[in-house]
Write a protein that holds these residues in place. Structure first.
Motif, short mmCIF file in Angstrom:
data_model
loop_
_atom_site.label_atom_id
_atom_site.label_comp_id
_atom_site.label_asym_id
_atom_site.label_seq_id
_atom_site.Cartn_x
_atom_site.Cartn_y
_atom_site.Cartn_z
N GLY A 81 83.60 78.62 -11.52
CA GLY A 81 84.61 78.87 -10.46
C GLY A 81 84.71 78.18 -9.04
O GLY A 81 83.47 77.39 -8.63
N ASP A 82 85.18 78.23 -8.30
CA ASP A 82 85.22 77.22 -7.62
C ASP A 82 84.26 77.46 -6.10
O ASP A 82 83.66 76.61 -5.73
CB ASP A 82 86.33 77.65 -6.27
N ARG A 83 84.15 79.44 -5.87
CA ARG A 83 82.84 79.56 -5.14
C ARG A 83 81.91 79.01 -5.89
O ARG A 83 80.79 78.80 -4.70
CB ARG A 83 83.07 80.92 -4.62
N SER A 113 78.84 65.57 -5.72
CA SER A 113 80.55 66.06 -5.18
C SER A 113 80.93 65.38 -6.51
O SER A 113 82.49 65.88 -7.18
CB SER A 113 80.72 64.94 -4.28
N PRO A 144 82.92 74.56 -15.21
CA PRO A 144 84.01 74.83 -14.83
C PRO A 144 84.18 76.20 -15.38
O PRO A 144 84.61 77.56 -13.98
CB PRO A 144 84.78 74.36 -15.94
N ARG A 178 85.81 70.96 -0.07
CA ARG A 178 87.31 70.44 0.47
C ARG A 178 87.53 70.29 -1.78
O ARG A 178 88.80 71.08 -1.53
CB ARG A 178 87.00 69.07 0.89
N PHE A 179 86.80 69.69 -1.79
CA PHE A 179 87.18 69.16 -3.79
C PHE A 179 85.91 70.03 -4.71
O PHE A 179 85.28 69.05 -5.14
CB PHE A 179 87.45 68.34 -3.79
N PRO A 180 86.41 71.27 -4.91
CA PRO A 180 85.01 72.16 -5.98
C PRO A 180 85.27 71.89 -7.18
O PRO A 180 84.45 72.04 -8.39
CB PRO A 180 85.34 73.42 -5.15
N GLU A 181 86.53 71.25 -7.05
CA GLU A 181 86.54 70.92 -9.07
C GLU A 181 86.45 69.53 -9.33
O GLU A 181 86.33 68.79 -10.31
CB GLU A 181 88.15 71.13 -9.35
N ARG A 205 80.80 76.17 -7.66
CA ARG A 205 80.90 75.18 -8.07
C ARG A 205 80.24 74.23 -6.55
O ARG A 205 79.45 73.30 -6.25
CB ARG A 205 82.19 74.39 -8.42
N ARG A 206 80.78 75.78 -5.52
CA ARG A 206 80.56 74.83 -4.04
C ARG A 206 78.77 75.14 -4.24
O ARG A 206 78.18 73.91 -3.77
CB ARG A 206 81.77 75.37 -2.76
#
Length: 454
Positions: free
Chosen positions: A227-229, A217, A224, A71-74, A231-232
């Motif tokens: 990217g989101d993918r 988490s 950074p 939900r919060f990949p950042e 980091r997930r």
């Protein structure tokens, strides 16, 4: 060739990230199993079942953080979920719990590091408290000169895991130091003579193993470039690798304690030290195991110093006008090594007070441990349930509520002890202070980002 080099580079980054983040939970093996055994009054008959239950609950908690990473990949984890589900003001609850947990981790880890050294050199036993305080100060000093020590965290974790494997393999062939417990001798140590009542009394103390589950988490915010993918992938991979390693080590050491007949250690040793001594003898291998156990524990303390001071720095820099924060401005300052030095000093002062109060004995401090972080877990799990409900995902809602019920049970059982109630009250006091400051400063946004350092 270029694609292969990129893949190798990504693998190296993952290994460095994962083993840095998991220093805290891996180090908890050094005292969590002993804490459970002490609650069992030294009877190992129910030890494996107790720690198996602990590992199962850790996996349930990890499932919640698996969702949070998605939900919060950042980054942000529990506080971000609580803010999204219930509103920004409620984030003071998990933040208060995390700040107390970070401070307790420093106190417990430095005291356990002192215990590891004393187990090898019992003549130092009379200086337990000064040694623990000196270690806490030394780690704080190391943290203040920059973040380069993070490489040491990963190396310490890997070295400890390698030596733990040596101890476990050697222990599988070593002669028992005492006859196995009656229940263990009668059958499987996992099932024989297990007492449900004993397990229910002991496993809340063993839940010290769960500290650090939330770390991936939050730590993914430091990546950074992925990217989101990416980091997930890194966050979830680290999370489940951590659960597998910590869970495997815990069960194997519990089984080894039963097999070798190793019970409660004397006042100048630890359960892990006695298992190592019984497995590899008292020579060089034992010395290396104790040294790297201590180093891993100090790496966990350093990680908590950085995390705690980072949260304080973020909160001190938060405000509607960008100039005033929820905490005193000096906590937002950095030294020339880009470390929030005042935050480190605050965490050190609080941890030192805890070490003094417990006379440097980590098993005394473990009595207060895991309660605060389970309050944070409960908030995160309930937040996930509400978010899943809003998205009309009944399966996820059911899983989240089941997890919340289990976490709530652990919290309730912990609160039957006065020391746990004191720890929870401390978390609530910090949370109330943060909430009042948030209201007084005009309810600024961005509080939930504090665990990521801003």
């Amino acid at each position: 060739m270029k694609v292969r080099a990129m893949r190798i580079g990504r693998l190296h980054l993952f290994v460095a990230f994962a083993f840095t983040v998991m220093a805290d939970p891996v180090s908890s093996v050094a005292y969590a199993i002993e804490a459970a055994l002490r609650a069992l009054e030294g009877d190992p008959a129910s030890l494996v079942a107790t720690m198996a239950l602990v590992v199962a609950i850790v996996a349930v908690v990890a499932a919640t953080y698996h969702q949070l990473i998605g939900r919060f990949p950042e980054g942000g984890g529990g506080p971000e979920a609580v803010a999204a589900a219930f509103g920004e003001g409620w984030t003071s609850l998990p933040l208060g719990a995390l700040l107390v947990d970070f401070t307790l981790t420093v106190a417990v880890s430095c005291s356990a590091g002192a215990a590891a050294l004393i187990a090898y050199l019992p003549s130092l036993g009379g200086a337990r408290m000064p040694i623990a305080l000196a270690l806490a100060a030394a780690v704080a000093g190391g943290v203040l000169v920059g973040h380069r020590g993070r490489v040491l965290f990963a190396l310490a974790t890997q070295a400890f895991l390698l030596l733990a494997a040596v101890v476990l393999v050697a222990g599988a062939f070593a002669d028992p130091v005492a006859a196995p417990a009656a229940g263990a001798a009668a059958g499987s140590p996992l099932l024989g003579a297990t007492s449900l009542a004993a397990v229910l009394v002991a496993f809340p103390l063993g839940m010290a193993l769960a500290t650090g589950v939330e770390a991936p988490s939050n730590a993914i915010a430091q990546l950074p470039q992925l990217g989101d993918r990416g980091r997930r992938l890194f966050g979830r991979g680290t999370l489940w690798l951590m659960v597998a390693i910590v869970g495997g080590l815990t069960i194997c050491f519990a089984l080894l304690a039963v097999r070798l007949g190793v019970g409660l250690p004397d006042g100048d040793s630890t359960l892990l030290a006695e298992l190592a001594r019984a497995s590899v003898g008292g020579g060089l291998a034992f010395a290396c195991f104790q040294a790297f156990s201590a180093l891993l524990l100090l790496a966990a303390a350093a990680s908590s110093y950085l995390a705690g001071s980072g949260v304080l720095k973020a909160l001190a820099g938060l405000g509607l006008d960008g100039a005033t924060g929820l905490l005193p401005e000096r906590l937002h300052r950095e030294n020339r090594f880009l470390v929030a030095h005042w935050g480190v000093l605050v965490v050190f002062a609080a941890a030192a007070a805890m070490i003094l109060a417990a006379a440097g004995r980590e098993q005394q401090l473990v009595q207060f441990y895991a309660v605060s972080v389970f309050a944070s877990f409960l908030a995160a799990t309930l937040a996930c349930a509400r978010l899943s409900l809003a998205e009309r995902r009944p399966g996820a809602v059911a899983a989240n509520l089941a997890g919340a019920a289990l976490v709530g049970l652990v919290l309730a059982l912990n609160l039957t002890r006065l020391d746990s109630a004191i720890a929870l009250l401390a978390s609530l006091a910090v949370a109330v202070y943060l909430w009042r400051s948030w209201v007084a400063h005009g309810r600024p946004g961005g509080v939930a980002r504090a665990p990521t350092g801003g």
